[in-house]
Design a protein around this motif. Structure first.
Motif: not given
Length: 200
Positions: A68-73, A102-104, A108-109
């Motif tokens: 969630a922190v990564i998604f927010d960022r 970009r495949g963070v 995948g998500c």
């Protein structure tokens, strides 16, 4: 080793565990997170890992919280400076598409895969995932309501329906990117978002 250095080392180890846990979960699912698997991947003992996360469920919860922190960022912060309402909503969707393309997360998500994995289940992991999902829905809905108030979206716009459709586009892009990547997919997603967010 001094207590200060010991605490710092413990924090670094915990961070390594969580980072690896997020990567594993995005590829193999939350059920792929096990004490033994992560201990082997990171070259630490099972007992050492258990000192940070005593259970598999604790690992899963920590991975979701970090995701969630990564998604927010990656999605919310790049758009946070845009004008509230339709400009910010468009910026969020642009960042959301970029995040998927970009495949963070290597698999995948993580939220999309975790949602399917937790279907029909109960317990703290599903409850956390649901809270995270609801929080993101509220953010999107707030921007849609602002866009309606400012006249950038039609007065009869149904925020819940629009959020549902935006999610559908992003889930389709995630699946396409992971299962059958095509260079057209990001453009197709952008076109779909443009239609959904067209002013009156």
């Amino acid at each position: 080793m001094s207590p200060r250095h010991s605490a710092a080392e413990a924090r670094r180890t915990r961070e390594r565990i969580i980072e690896r846990g997020v990567d594993v979960a995005s590829v193999e699912g939350l059920e792929g997170l096990t004490i033994g698997r992560l201990a082997a991947d990171l070259g630490i003992s099972k007992s050492g890992l258990l000192g940070h996360f005593g259970t598999k469920q604790a690992l899963q919860l920590a991975a979701l919280e970090r995701a969630a922190v990564i998604f927010d960022r990656e999605v919310w912060r790049p758009a946070s400076g845009a004008t509230p309402g339709l400009p910010r909503l468009r910026a969020v969707c642009d960042a959301w598409i970029s995040y998927l393309v970009r495949g963070v997360f290597p698999g995948g998500c993580l939220f999309v895969s975790s949602t399917f994995e937790q279907d029909g289940r109960t317990g703290p992991v599903r409850a956390l995932l649901r809270r995270q999902f609801r929080a993101w829905q509220r953010r999107l809905t707030a921007e849609i309501r602002t866009a309606v108030r400012t006249g950038d979206l039609p007065a009869d716009t149904d925020p819940d329906q629009l959020v549902f459709e935006l999610y559908g586009v992003m889930m389709s892009l995630n699946h396409t990117t992971q299962l059958a990547p095509t260079p057209e997919a990001p453009t197709q997603a952008t076109r779909a978002i443009t239609r959904l967010l067209s002013p009156p």
